[in-house]
Enzyme design. Sequence first.
Site, PDB file in Angstrom:
ATOM      1  N   ARG A  92       1.256  -0.753   0.108  1.00  0.00           N
ATOM      2  CA  ARG A  92       0.171  -0.079  -0.259  1.00  0.00           C
ATOM      3  C   ARG A  92       1.090   1.307  -0.177  1.00  0.00           C
ATOM      4  O   ARG A  92       0.188   2.040  -0.694  1.00  0.00           O
ATOM      5  CB  ARG A  92      -0.982  -0.240   0.862  1.00  0.00           C
ATOM      6  N   THR A  93       2.049   1.516   0.758  1.00  0.00           N
ATOM      7  CA  THR A  93       2.663   2.581   0.305  1.00  0.00           C
ATOM      8  C   THR A  93       3.340   2.997  -0.860  1.00  0.00           C
ATOM      9  O   THR A  93       3.038   3.638  -1.790  1.00  0.00           O
ATOM     10  CB  THR A  93       3.924   2.883   1.652  1.00  0.00           C
ATOM     11  N   LYS A 121      26.172  -4.883  -9.514  1.00  0.00           N
ATOM     12  CA  LYS A 121      27.712  -4.599  -9.631  1.00  0.00           C
ATOM     13  C   LYS A 121      28.639  -4.563  -7.987  1.00  0.00           C
ATOM     14  O   LYS A 121      29.501  -4.291  -8.300  1.00  0.00           O
ATOM     15  CB  LYS A 121      27.921  -3.987 -10.362  1.00  0.00           C
ATOM     16  N   ARG A 142      11.451   3.093   0.401  1.00  0.00           N
ATOM     17  CA  ARG A 142      11.556   2.086   1.582  1.00  0.00           C
ATOM     18  C   ARG A 142      12.469   1.649   0.935  1.00  0.00           C
ATOM     19  O   ARG A 142      13.239   0.338   0.699  1.00  0.00           O
ATOM     20  CB  ARG A 142      10.359   1.191   0.820  1.00  0.00           C
ATOM     21  N   HIS A 175       8.335   5.698  10.340  1.00  0.00           N
ATOM     22  CA  HIS A 175       7.276   5.843   8.743  1.00  0.00           C
ATOM     23  C   HIS A 175       6.204   6.448   8.927  1.00  0.00           C
ATOM     24  O   HIS A 175       5.337   6.731   8.885  1.00  0.00           O
ATOM     25  CB  HIS A 175       6.179   4.100   8.892  1.00  0.00           C
TER      26      HIS A 175
HETATM   27  N1   CP Z   1       1.061   0.001   6.229  1.00  0.00           N
HETATM   28  C1   CP Z   1       2.240  -0.750   4.788  1.00  0.00           C
HETATM   29  O1   CP Z   1       3.375   0.411   5.001  1.00  0.00           O
HETATM   30  O2   CP Z   1       1.880  -1.475   4.226  1.00  0.00           O
HETATM   31  P1   CP Z   1       2.956  -1.849   3.306  1.00  0.00           P
HETATM   32  O3   CP Z   1       3.903  -2.228   3.913  1.00  0.00           O
HETATM   33  O4   CP Z   1       1.880  -2.997   1.780  1.00  0.00           O
HETATM   34  O5   CP Z   1       3.511  -0.638   2.155  1.00  0.00           O
END
Ligand code: CP
Length: 360
Positions: A92-93, A121, A142, A175
């Site tokens: 979702r993020t 590499k 991420r 987050h």
């Molecule tokens: N809530 C959240 O960060 O979900 P994802 O890991 O699916 O991005």
Amino acid sequence: MDGSVEQTRQTYQGWDEFYNKNVDEKLAFFEVNGRLFDVIFAQQFDRPFMDYLCKIADMIRLLAQTKMGQEKLRHLLPHKRAMLYFVQPSTRTFLSFQNACYILGLSVSESRGTSTSSEVKGESSEDTIRTFASYVDLIISRHSEAGFAEKTAWVLNQTERPVPILNGGSGPDQHPTQALLDIYTLERSFQDIGGLDGKKIAMVGDLKRGRTVRSLSYLMKNYNDTTLYFVSPDIFRMKDDIKDFLKKHNIPYYETEDFESVMPLVDAIYMTRIQKEYSDDPSGEADTYPGFHFKKKHLAIIQPHCTIMHPLPRRYEIEVEVDNDPRAAYWRQERNGMWIRAALIAYVFGVEQEVSKEFL
Ligand code: CP
């Protein structure tokens, strides 16, 4: 042999000193002209910013209801390009940021792992991110390492082509954009009962390694008279750094293993998954902790307005029979992520007032 080479580790003079500073001392480094440039920590958000961003998100979702409104939104940033560098799994993020970009007309490139880039590499993460900055105007990352987004923003801000970095989750520490969507969801859930001020929130599950509950706890300093209930197995208790922060800001919190005793007291229940992927000793942990699950029978003992949240993905923390109760907010919550992230991207590029102009 897959031909991959160990990743190059580069030494950046001054990084360790910067990293070890108190967060408050670092905030100015991620701002330009008094506005956020990079979004790395939840501590960067104050109340006026949160209220402003929630309003912009509301306006974007309203505009997006019509074809003409969608056209207006798409014309805000068609000249900008974003890179989604998601090398830790995400559903979702990733999708909410990607679709937030589409809503505003940005073009998007993506990398969802290191196996197809020149990191195979041996190229360092820092050089990889600097390469993205040669091509795009915004990087959303991420990563499984704590401090990753902070370090890449710190490196880029000292180059001739800094581009904003948005932290889409960095290891178990932060987050921040999840915290934004959580606040947006709480404020919308409580809009008829005075908003988030004065509310009691239970955070349940793996509080030790859950970056979402950590970031959300930081944001509580922006709201008046909130109380937190940390409900977890003993081995997953909230860490001391968050508890020290709450003490410093006079935010009351209670810790308990008795979930059912807390349920009738609170205005929101924020469930989390056990994050076994960060375990040092997986054999010392159970897969599931049923005493910390929200079950259909619990709907009868929570308050009529209590909102049930989860950052998702879930495993067994919430029974699926709970999903159709109007108090189950987690599916709305993940969609809210798209609107608030669109608002954040509009803000980062300074076009959010183009959105609000539509409502004058
Ligand atoms: N809530 C959240 O960060 O979900 P994802 O890991 O699916 O991005």
